[in-house]
Design an enzyme around this catalytic site. Structure first.
Site, mmCIF file in Angstrom:
data_model
loop_
_atom_site.group_PDB
_atom_site.id
_atom_site.type_symbol
_atom_site.label_atom_id
_atom_site.label_comp_id
_atom_site.label_asym_id
_atom_site.label_seq_id
_atom_site.Cartn_x
_atom_site.Cartn_y
_atom_site.Cartn_z
ATOM 1 N N ARG A 50 -31.569 66.834 30.534
ATOM 2 C CA ARG A 50 -30.812 67.665 31.477
ATOM 3 C C ARG A 50 -30.570 66.889 32.840
ATOM 4 O O ARG A 50 -29.553 66.786 33.229
ATOM 5 C CB ARG A 50 -31.493 68.817 31.614
ATOM 6 C CG ARG A 50 -31.410 69.957 30.425
ATOM 7 C CD ARG A 50 -32.196 71.046 30.668
ATOM 8 N NE ARG A 50 -33.589 70.717 31.005
ATOM 9 C CZ ARG A 50 -34.316 71.562 31.824
ATOM 10 N NH1 ARG A 50 -33.671 72.852 32.129
ATOM 11 N NH2 ARG A 50 -35.478 71.432 32.379
ATOM 12 N N ASN A 68 -31.700 73.855 28.270
ATOM 13 C CA ASN A 68 -32.447 73.575 26.988
ATOM 14 C C ASN A 68 -32.275 75.159 26.198
ATOM 15 O O ASN A 68 -32.064 75.954 26.748
ATOM 16 C CB ASN A 68 -33.979 73.507 27.202
ATOM 17 C CG ASN A 68 -34.309 72.167 27.875
ATOM 18 O OD1 ASN A 68 -33.577 70.918 27.556
ATOM 19 N ND2 ASN A 68 -35.430 71.922 28.562
#
Length: 125
Positions: A50, A68
């Site tokens: 990320r 996520n």
């Protein structure tokens, strides 16, 4: 103009975001802005995926978000100029974070937009 936009797919509220204007191109037309959702499969959690996605998106001048999932994937949304969105698609398919192992990346809900719905690229935790 500031406005509150939708919630993330996980139901978390997104912060107040500023509407971005469409940028005029030298040809007299308007720049083509795209919005699309993505999901990346493979070893993409626990490898700073990320964070690296946010860094690459900001480098390309894109807006959107990444998070996520409970299924072990990473998903998000990209918004920006077509060429930069295509570059980010390639990055999500083939590069990712240094320790990630990408099996595949899926892209859907592609549409042309008149303005960006997000002012930056966020990591949703």
């Amino acid at each position: 103009m500031w406005r509150l936009l939708w919630r993330s797919p996980a139901g978390r509220p997104l912060r107040l975001l500023k509407r971005w204007p469409v940028v005029a191109m030298s040809s007299g037309g308007e720049a083509l802005l795209l919005s699309m959702d993505f999901e990346v499969f493979g070893k993409v959690q626990g490898v700073f995926f990320r964070k690296h996605t946010q860094k690459e998106a900001k480098k390309l001048g894109l807006a959107g978000w990444v998070e996520n999932t409970a299924q072990g994937t990473v998903r998000g949304q990209l918004q920006g100029a077509e060429q930069q969105v295509r570059a980010m698609q390639a990055w999500l398919r083939h590069t990712g974070s240094p320790k990630s192992q990408i099996d595949r990346a899926e892209f859907n809900n592609q549409k042309q937009i008149q303005h960006r719905e997000y002012s930056d690229f966020q990591i949703i935790k």
